[in-house]
Design an enzyme around this catalytic site. Structure first.
Site, PDB file in Angstrom:
ATOM      1  CE  LYS A 128     -10.824   4.493  -7.296  1.00 45.67           C
ATOM      2  NZ  LYS A 128      -9.451   3.939  -7.174  1.00 45.67           N
ATOM      3  CB  SER A 173      -7.488   7.399  -6.264  1.00 48.89           C
ATOM      4  OG  SER A 173      -7.659   6.038  -6.615  1.00 48.89           O
ATOM      5  CB  SER A 190      -6.304   3.730  -5.079  1.00 48.22           C
ATOM      6  OG  SER A 190      -5.511   4.815  -5.483  1.00 48.22           O
TER       7      SER A 190
HETATM    8  N1  GLN Z   1      -1.689   7.249  -4.519  1.00 55.91           N
HETATM    9  C1  GLN Z   1      -1.178   6.520  -5.636  1.00 55.91           C
HETATM   10  C2  GLN Z   1      -1.015   7.425  -6.815  1.00 55.91           C
HETATM   11  O1  GLN Z   1      -1.247   8.568  -6.687  1.00 55.91           O
HETATM   12  C3  GLN Z   1      -2.039   5.333  -5.912  1.00 55.91           C
HETATM   13  C4  GLN Z   1      -3.102   5.508  -6.910  1.00 55.91           C
HETATM   14  C5  GLN Z   1      -3.917   4.274  -7.131  1.00 55.91           C
HETATM   15  O2  GLN Z   1      -3.701   3.237  -6.500  1.00 55.91           O
HETATM   16  N2  GLN Z   1      -4.853   4.357  -8.067  1.00 55.91           N
HETATM   17  O3  GLN Z   1      -0.626   7.021  -7.865  1.00 55.91           O
END
Ligand code: GLN
Length: 514
Positions: free
Chosen positions: A86, A161, A185
């Site tokens: 990532k 994400s 994410s």
């Molecule tokens: N969807 C969550 C957010 O928008 C998680 C993001 C993440 O785990 N980096 O914060």
């Protein structure tokens, strides 16, 4: 009989590793086969922001030479198997952007601890995968460099994400990937793409070199196609690191042994607690998700597990607490992108005083996307004098209550369970104009980050209505990541028997032409 490229890339990482050890295939051949899939699939999927083909092949050659010379003693089981990373994790000499214009063109001078470990394991790095800018989002639509498409249905998001890592793994572009999980994410994209994703115990994997989003919640973890592969990768990247002050000093639990134990499909004595507040019957849960979840619970019982319902009363407040704590930390962590040190610098136009403050303002205005700006503003407000106690202080109190809820629940059961996400993958644009709707989808994943406990998502079927995969989530107590791997592997094995193979065999792969 020789294995075709398509057969090769469809193997699990552990099967690939075995072929490498038996010298049936070299790391270079395997890496080249994955690069070929990447070439063919990227125009359709856009899972990668950068493909590091030359570096990957050089790493593969170096490993193959070591193997030929008999110098691979002591390397992890996954030695020689390629991996995608990532683009939230820094890689020396390979561009790292966090999918933000503010870091475009930045080439890090150092490796994250997990990257050092991947390299030491002889695992070639295929490239950097797409994400929501600075890992802020649930669909990858907030990337500054374009969407990633769900390999199951290109009209749908791959989750976020870490949509790039999940799409790369489920489309066979990579057997493994690394993600970061601050509020889901790794797990939610795994659920949306029919792959396996793990958020380790907070402190179980070094955060050194993970670009900081919300430091008290961030964790690096594995993305894979099988539970065993995730466990093997977890052991490569885990363990104490003196460069991360929140790293756990004691040795990590044996997650690979636990996964192998689970594959025997005997769950006698395992107590599973279904979390009442997020078990799938509440508002916002897609009926097809609840259906697949309930069927999976029956399978766990059929393997000997005892299942009860457990209430974690403060979980209902965790989404609210997260969306105060996370932006507060974001606002502070992202203050470093000021045009002074690295990344983008935008000078004020002529007529505007050429001061440092103006340069910073123009740089941040041009460099950050809307969602990142929204969170910086929210966080700055929550931390401001006069509001700090009301917002940040209250959220921290809720966090403590959530931690206590988990601790109490784990006095009664070994693992907790819920659907990984309330819905299957949604369509592009469906939630982009409504941040709150996007945030509500995180209700099932956020509690693990607030409490610092480990959690894993495994596919548990395909929703009848959307034809998209559904994820099943197990939570385990802090520092006991091994405890969740056993039922996860057992569930996967039992389901694969009913499906006649991995869930991804149900997905069309037009990019894998013969
Ligand atoms: N969807 C969550 C957010 O928008 C998680 C993001 C993440 O785990 N980096 O914060």
């Amino acid at each position: 009989m020789s294995t075709t490229n398509n057969e090769l890339v469809k193997l699990s990482a552990s099967q690939m590793a075995e072929k490498i050890r038996n010298k049936e295939v070299s790391s270079r051949e395997l890496t080249q086969a994955e690069l070929d899939v990447i070439d063919a699939a990227e125009p359709q999927l856009h899972a990668f922001l950068h493909v590091s083909a030359d570096e990957a092949l050089a790493q593969a050659d170096a490993f193959d030479e070591k193997l030929a010379a008999g110098e691979t003693e002591g390397l992890p089981e996954l030695a020689g198997v390629p991996i995608a990373i990532k683009d939230m994790i820094v890689t020396k000499g390979i561009p790292t952007t966090a999918a933000s214009k503010i870091l475009e063109g930045w080439v890090p001078p150092y490796d994250a601890t997990v990257i050092e470990k991947i390299k030491a394991a002889g695992m070639p790095i295929l490239g950097k995968t797409n994400l929501d800018e600075f890992a802020q989002g649930s669909s990858t639509e907030h990337s500054a460099f374009g969407n990633t498409y769900n390999p199951w249905d290109k009209q749908r998001v791959p989750g976020g994400s870490g949509g790039g890592s999940a799409a790369a793994v489920s489309s066979y572009e990579a057997p493994l990937a690394l993600g970061t999980d601050t509020g889901g994410s790794i797990r939610q994209p795994a659920s949306f793409t029919g792959s396996v994703g793990v958020k380790p115990t907070y402190g179980g994997v070094s955060r050194y070199g993970a670009i900081a989003m919300a430091s008290s919640l961030d964790q690096i973890g594995p993305c894979a196609r099988t539970v065993l592969d995730a466990a093997l990768l977890h052991e490569v990247i885990g363990g104490n690191d003196r460069r991360d002050s929140t790293s756990i000093p004691e040795p990590m639990p044996h997650v690979v042994d636990a996964a192998r134990e689970g594959l025997k499909r005997d769950l006698t004595g395992v107590r599973v607690g279904l979390i009442k507040e997020i078990s799938g019957n509440g508002e916002g849960f897609q009926p097809g998700v609840a259906k697949r979840f309930d069927e999976a619970v029956k399978l766990l019982e059929s393997m000997g597990a005892t299942v009860t319902e457990v209430s974690l009363p403060h979980l209902s407040y965790s989404l609210g607490a997260y969306y105060i704590i996370m932006p507060s930390e974001v606002s502070s962590n992202l203050a470093r992108y000021d045009g002074m040190r690295y990344g983008l610098r935008v000078m004020p136009p002529t007529g505007v005083p050429q001061t440092a403050a103006n340069m910073m303002a123009y740089t941040r205005e041009a460099g950050f996307g809307d969602e990142v700006k929204r969170r910086i503003v929210l966080g700055t407000y929550a931390l401001s004098a006069g509001y700090y106690d009301a917002w940040y202080g209250s959220a921290q109190k809720v966090r403590t209550l959530v931690i206590e809820d988990f601790a109490k629940a784990f006095e009664q059961v070994d693992v907790l369970a819920s659907p990984t996400a309330p819905t299957t993958a949604f369509k592009f644009g469906e939630k982009t104009d409504d941040p709150l709707a996007m945030y509500l989808g995180d209700v099932t994943t956020i509690p693990a980050n607030l409490a610092g406990v480990p959690a894993i998502s495994v596919p548990c079927g395909v929703d009848d209505e959307t034809n998209m995969p559904v994820g099943f989530q197990f939570f385990a107590p802090q520092k006991r990541d091994d405890v969740m791997y056993k039922p996860a592997a057992a569930l996967e094995a039992a389901l694969e028997e009913t499906w006649g193979g991995n869930i991804l065999t149900k997905m069309a792969t037009p990019w894998l032409a013969d």
